[in-house]
Design an enzyme around this catalytic site. Sequence first.
Site: not given
Length: 502
Positions: A118, A265
């Site tokens: 991220e 995830e």
Amino acid sequence: MKLQIQFQALFVFLGVLVTSVGAYIGVNIGTDVTNLPPPVEIVAILRAHQITHVRLFDSDARILNALSATGIQVHVSVTNQEVLGIGESTSAAATWISKNIAAYLPSTNITAISVGSEVLTSLPNAAPILFSAMSNLHKALVASNLNDRVKISTPFAMDVIPNPFPPSTANFNSTFNTTIFQILQFLKNTKSFYTVNAYPYYEYVKSNGIFPLEYALFKPMSSVKQIVDPNTLFHYDNMFDALIDAVYNSIAALNFSGIPVVVTETGWPWFGGASEPDATLGNAETYINNLIRRVANESGPPSQRSFPIDTYIYELFNEDKRGGDVSERSWGLVFANGSTVYDLSLSDGSSEDGVNGSVSVFCIAKQGAEESGLRDGINWACGPGRANCGPVQEGRACYMPDTLQNHASFAYNDYYQKMRGAGGTCDFGGTAVITSVDPSYGSCRFTGSSNSSTSGPFPSPAFGPVGPSSGSSRNVDIFRFGILFAVNALLYLLGVNTRYIL
């Protein structure tokens, strides 16, 4: 030199052979855990639950070594702190590949690298260098002749798509378009995949009641609650599919196609604070087991049915050392001793052995446990725990070897097999561990044992007394035969004389 090249080709071929079977469910392994099990026990837990794909948040040498020769596919990560240096230096990238990838292949089955996590939304100052880091690492893979075996990507947060609903109108945040375009071109050119951390839990919480909880949990909904994209008229019966379609549509908006989406995830916390009412054991159990069933059907979201959704669950252990909300420490599937937080089936249900669709698991004494702890554990199991400890009495089938380790293993396992359905755990003051290997030996049969000790396609390490192998399943024999046949066929084609190497 020619023989070396031929063997490299052989390992690449075997990697393709083993990895080309349908969609998979993998698990993230975080290590911010107070009582993190030793790597060999982590591997035993993975095998006990038939986990064949794992993702690490770094490139932990101890875990990579423990995964050697297991066949488990490993997705490693460049940490956010390492991205800047690798993006600025090709030599730093080459060193990273040499130290963290080439040093372990082919014994440890590393198949992918996440470059940061991220980065665009959590580390904006590194965003301009992210593409360079990915490119430098790929050049190093090419130089090592590993680029066909190991793929590179970078996990994005769903936040790079400001408005994922409805999916048909989703677009990336224009602030990131230049970088994302470069990365998509890289993924296309290297035949890699777009990776995303997609959490229906967070999207549901942010929606403030706009979406029903059933939608986030893959639960059936009445017709009045069903979600329909007004532009495509696609019906979305779960939020997970809608999020993945939002990613595909955002990719298409930049004129790219044919890039698979892998979920690096996703998960649901099983416990939370007073302000987190939806972080419950029941919701976590429902989400994870429904997710597994969803991925197992091997279809993509409504707009991309031909692209299965390979997915990694967040996460194996509860990382109790993490800060933030209470829920941040409650995402794990299993406790550090290997017992599950809730009923869990990580297999596709095709196995006929074991509990909850998985292989048989046993609770045994941990190697190296203190004698005082083992003695206390035996006393509790054979007393208040009401385990059947008769077989470890002198003269009985399981008395020998006359050791605390052996007697504790039998007592622990008998208690665990009888009480796990009612909430019994495999802990005993930290002196017990889960294993998928049947610890029975000779005439001593452990509770829950069958006549064979099958544990999936790869053998598992045992920590208790283990007798001679009593056979393996037909599926394992077929798997081994297929691998041996493929090896010999490829060696024949390469002109290698198997008489001297097999």
